[in-house]
Design a protein around this motif. Structure first.
Motif: not given
Length: 336
Positions: A138-142, A159-165, A171-180, A184-187
């Motif tokens: 999948y492209k993204r996981i919610f 290495k394949k997944f990111v969760d923005y932390f 910590y999560f930073d809403e101004f640093e959310t750009d990903i390759s 695959i992002a998980i929310y």
């Protein structure tokens, strides 16, 4: 292949997952049915019901009077009430409030311990590896689940997944959310046991395997509270989401997605899921493939109701037991 079922005296065709035509890079939205397939005891309703078994009548009424099942709300109200009692010289009452606050906090730890699938169980039979491989399609996981199963699964190949932390201190930073585009992002739409807040900032607990649960318990004992929404009406859930930069970020991502969506394990109950339904309604026309457990009652009514909620999109239904995430191979237990 199509599975023909008997429903209310009528035949109903549910697609097999292999027959579902959907974009090659679709999103995946997980609901509680995903976790229940792995462990039947993993239902939201058990959290407060088990925790409250040893509560006093007054402690039970705290949840009732504030019309919430959220532990964070109750613990906060205990703290405020204790401060007010001290100001007014009601030291005996303050002592009772502090005692109840500690009791409710420790009960949350015990309850999670009693209902959360142990890592040693789910790590058997390559279950996490199987989930990880499926997630990679999948492209993204919610996910709206608060348990650690999705987190444990992505850690099989982190290495394949990111969760923005990824910032200092996790910590999560809403101004640093750009990903390759290769990631695959998980929310975590409703938070999770491993996600905490500190003065409005959101961070996650980092550890491998069974040690993660122990760290979660330790964080709670030291005064922290996991950021997760375990129950309640949709309007309540949405208000909690709006109070968190991280949760609101996740919900916006679901709202703004232009990808097709595979929904697995969601009941689409308006009372509890309207904010999720509204998020899926938005955006351009897409295919939304929704899993249906084939042995529920009134399948035709259920599918008609869900289609009516998402009139703009092409909605298809498939037999959940034919999807890899609904396979009996994913449970480490044998049920009668």
């Amino acid at each position: 292949m199509t599975n023909k079922l008997l429903c209310g005296g009528k035949s109903l065709n549910l697609k097999s997952w292999d027959d579902v035509e959907i974009g090659s890079k679709s999103d995946l939205l997980l609901g509680n049915g995903f976790s229940v397939n792995i462990d039947r005891d993993f239902s939201y309703t058990k959290l407060l019901s088990i925790a409250s078994e040893k509560y006093t009548d007054e402690e039970k009424r705290m949840f009732q009077k504030f019309n919430t099942v959220n532990f964070e709300d109750i613990l906060y109200n205990y703290k405020i009430s204790a401060i007010v009692s001290k100001i007014y010289g009601q030291l005996g009452f303050k002592s009772d409030l502090v005692k109840s606050e500690k009791k409710v906090r420790s009960s949350l730890i015990r309850t999670v311990q009693s209902i959360h699938t142990p890592y040693s169980d789910i790590n058997r039979l390559d279950i996490l590896d199987k989930i990880n491989k499926e997630f990679k399609k999948y492209k993204r996981i919610f996910t709206t689940n608060y348990d650690l199963i999705p987190y444990w699964a992505i850690m099989e190949d982190r290495k394949k997944f990111v969760d923005y932390f990824w910032n200092s201190g996790s910590y999560f930073d809403e101004f640093e959310t750009d990903i390759s585009s290769t990631k695959i992002a998980i929310y975590y739409l409703h938070g999770g046991l491993h996600i905490f807040e500190d003065d409005g900032d959101t961070y996650k607990i980092i550890s491998k395997g069974k040690a993660l649960l122990e760290k979660v318990y330790s964080e709670i004992e030291n005064g922290g509270m996991p950021l997760f929404i375990s129950e309640g009406e949709s309007s309540y859930k949405l208000s909690k989401i709006k109070s968190s930069d991280y949760l609101m970020f996740c919900l916006r991502k679901l709202r703004n997605s232009e990808n097709d969506v595979v929904v697995f394990g969601h009941s689409f109950a308006e009372t509890f899921d309207q904010h999720i339904i509204d998020a899926l309604k938005s955006g351009k026309k897409k295919v939304i493939a929704i899993s249906i457990f084939p042995f529920i009652d009134d399948i035709e009514d259920v599918t008609a109701r869900i289609k009516g909620m998402l009139p703009k999109h092409k909605v298809v239904f498939f037999d959940s037991t034919t999807h890899p995430l609904g396979s009996s191979d994913l449970t480490p237990y044998i049920y009668d």
